[in-house]
Every structure is written in C-alpha cells, then in structure tokens.
Design an enzyme around this catalytic site. Structure first.
Site, PDB file in Angstrom:
ATOM      1  CG  ASP A   1      -0.377  -0.459   2.439  1.00  0.00           C
ATOM      2  OD1 ASP A   1       0.974  -0.499   2.570  1.00  0.00           O
ATOM      3  OD2 ASP A   1      -1.061  -1.072   3.446  1.00  0.00           O
TER       4      ASP A   1
ATOM      5  CG  ASP B   1      -9.113  -0.855  11.595  1.00  0.00           C
ATOM      6  OD1 ASP B   1      -8.115  -1.624  10.956  1.00  0.00           O
ATOM      7  OD2 ASP B   1      -9.468   0.013  10.852  1.00  0.00           O
TER       8      ASP B   1
ATOM      9  CG  HIS C   1      -5.949  -2.057   8.633  1.00  0.00           C
ATOM     10  ND1 HIS C   1      -6.062  -0.938   9.221  1.00  0.00           N
ATOM     11  CD2 HIS C   1      -4.689  -2.440   8.813  1.00  0.00           C
ATOM     12  CE1 HIS C   1      -4.879  -0.570   9.660  1.00  0.00           C
ATOM     13  NE2 HIS C   1      -4.204  -1.405   9.189  1.00  0.00           N
TER      14      HIS C   1
ATOM     15  CD  GLU D   1      -8.801   1.296   7.671  1.00  0.00           C
ATOM     16  OE1 GLU D   1      -8.718   0.089   8.294  1.00  0.00           O
ATOM     17  OE2 GLU D   1      -8.054   2.235   7.896  1.00  0.00           O
TER      18      GLU D   1
HETATM   19  C1  F6R Z   1       1.414  -1.427   6.488  1.00  0.00           C
HETATM   20  C2  F6R Z   1      -0.023  -2.106   6.265  1.00  0.00           C
HETATM   21  C3  F6R Z   1      -0.696  -1.940   7.470  1.00  0.00           C
HETATM   22  C4  F6R Z   1       0.038  -2.400   8.852  1.00  0.00           C
HETATM   23  C5  F6R Z   1      -0.906  -2.287   9.928  1.00  0.00           C
HETATM   24  C6  F6R Z   1      -0.178  -2.611  11.338  1.00  0.00           C
HETATM   25  O1  F6R Z   1       2.115  -1.282   4.967  1.00  0.00           O
HETATM   26  O2  F6R Z   1      -0.447  -2.560   5.270  1.00  0.00           O
HETATM   27  O3  F6R Z   1      -1.755  -3.076   7.377  1.00  0.00           O
HETATM   28  O4  F6R Z   1       0.582  -3.600   8.862  1.00  0.00           O
HETATM   29  O5  F6R Z   1      -1.407  -1.035  10.095  1.00  0.00           O
HETATM   30  O6  F6R Z   1       0.740  -1.661  11.588  1.00  0.00           O
HETATM   31  P1  F6R Z   1       2.007  -1.841  12.623  1.00  0.00           P
HETATM   32  O7  F6R Z   1       3.015  -3.034  12.464  1.00  0.00           O
HETATM   33  O8  F6R Z   1       2.414  -0.285  12.488  1.00  0.00           O
HETATM   34  O9  F6R Z   1       1.189  -1.965  13.944  1.00  0.00           O
END
Ligand code: F6R
Length: 256
Positions: A67, A136, A138, A143
């Site tokens: 992403d 959440d 995702h 989302e």
């Molecule tokens: C990042 C991504 C997100 C993160 C998720 C967890 O490329 O796609 O899905 O993996 O938000 O983020 P952290 O590891 O910072 O808790």
C-alpha cells in the site's frame, strides 16, 4: 491456518526472518510482498543481518509494496516506498529498481491501480506476502467493510488507523486520509502469506481474524480462505485466542 505463538516479539521476528530467508534461498528471484509499519521492522533487521553476514543475497529478488499513502510528496520520508527502502532494501543488495509500489502520484489513480495489478501479474505473482494487522482488523489498508474480493484501489483510512499511524507524523492532521492498497482478493493470490502481530493491542483483531466469522467487518478474517497462511504472534497478541493451547500443541510437533 498455521498459528504459531512465540514467547516474545524477538522470537516472532527471528522465525519470520527465517521464513523470508528460506523463500529467497529456495527461489533467488522471489517476489516478496512487504508491509510497512512497526511490526515487521525487527524481521527486516534480521534479514539485513543475514545479508551482511554473507548468508543471503537479494540481488535477484523483487519487493512489492502492499500500500501507499496518497497526498505525500514523493520524497516525503513517510511514503511507504521511502520507508521500505530506508528500513530494509537499501541495507541489502536488492536493486533499487526492484522495489515496486502503486503510483499514487498519477493524475489517473484508477489507471494506476490497474497498472499495479498488471505489474504483479507480470512479475509472476507474490511468492511470500508479509502482513501486519491493524487494531481494527485491516490488512494492507483494507479497512472494515472492504469487499473480500477487492482489488487494488483507493481507500479512505478509518479514524482508528489515522490515530494509530499518527506516531509517524509530527501531528495527527498530517496523516493522509487516503491510500492505495492491494485489495483482499489481490493479497489472497500470494502463494504464501505470513501475518505478524505482537503486543496486547493486537489481541482482539488477531482473535477476530483467526477465530471469528469470515466477515468484511474484520478484513483479516479473509485469510481463513487461503491455503498457505502462517499467523505468527507473540504471547500478548495471542491473549484472546480461545484455541491457544491447541495451537501450541500442534506447534510443538513442528519445526519452524
Ligand atoms: C502497512 C500495512 C498495515 C500495517 C498495520 C499494522 O503496509 O499495510 O496493514 O501492517 O497497520 O501496523 P503496525 O505494524 O505499525 O502496527
């Protein structure tokens, strides 16, 4: 799904790095799907250490991003392309032009999303996709409410995700509202998926993803449909798993 519960975040990173290193050793031209965020940082550090020790070359591998934020200038340090280069690929011999992400700077984002999907196909698909999970539920930036069959597209971040990611910016208002993310259907096409989660803040999302119903309310639950997923969590993130003892029993019989 294979669920592995490790004692702590360091052990999660060691095991995850071993799985990544094995993928590239077995297939030097492997296409690695990379997540950003905090969770995979320690894993990347272990892979970098293996490269520095002379045990691993990434010279033929490719890195594809899950992403990217929309609205940051291309040279902003928090773009996911700059981040992955800084924290991982630049510290290895993976060539800079082997790092790919969606072109969020295009004036035609619909075409840019379609061309990212085409690129993934041209590269032969993702061999190993690393994922983190949002509080959440995702994965990527799919989302809650995301179609379980979705493809790469523009998404709006939830307030929860923008608050969670505010730590990377000088203030919360600077966190972009929109992103381009691989869709859930896109992610499911990876040949192998490795989901990492550490810390008690993730325990609810992890339990809903693994043991909850398959539902757009928890996008990570779509991984229940994939034939080759490893969910690698530490004790804290496993806190709410009803079948934790069973997963540990199976794990005891396996070599990771
Ligand atoms: C990042 C991504 C997100 C993160 C998720 C967890 O490329 O796609 O899905 O993996 O938000 O983020 P952290 O590891 O910072 O808790």
């Amino acid at each position: 799904m294979e669920v592995v519960i490790a004692a702590d975040a360091d052990t999660v990173a060691e095991i995850a790095a071993r799985i990544m290193i094995r993928a590239v050793t077995e297939r030097p031209s492997a296409v690695l799907g990379l997540a950003t965020g905090t969770t995979p940082l320690a894993t990347y550090a272990h892979v970098v250490a293996a490269h520095r020790a002379g045990d691993l070359t990434l010279s033929a591998a490719r890195a594809v991003l899950l992403d990217e934020y929309i609205g940051l200038p291309p040279d902003h340090p928090q773009t996911y392309r700059s981040t992955i280069r800084r924290v991982f690929t630049e510290q290895t011999d993976l060539p800079p032009d082997h790092v790919h992400g969606p072109n969020v700077w295009s004036t035609d984002l619909v075409a840019a999303c379609a061309s990212y999907e085409s690129l993934l196909t041209e590269l032969g698909g993702v061999d190993l996709q690393l994922l983190g999970i949002g509080t959440d539920g995702h994965i990527g930036f799919n989302e809650p409410g995301s179609s379980l069959m979705s493809r790469t597209r523009v998404k709006t971040l939830t307030a929860t995700t923008r608050t969670d990611n505010a730590r990377f910016f000088s203030n919360q208002d600077d966190v972009p509202h929109h992103v381009v993310t691989q869709g859930l259907g896109t992610i499911l096409e990876a040949r192998q998926i490795l989901l990492l989660a550490t810390g008690s803040r993730k325990s609810d999302a992890v339990a809903r993803a693994i043991e909850g119903p398959l539902a757009a309310r928890c996008p990570a639950s779509v991984l229940q449909l994939h034939p080759h997923v490893t969910v690698l969590v530490d004790d804290h993130a496993a806190d709410r798993l009803e079948l934790a003892d069973y997963y540990r029993e199976i794990q005891a019989t396996k070599e990771l």
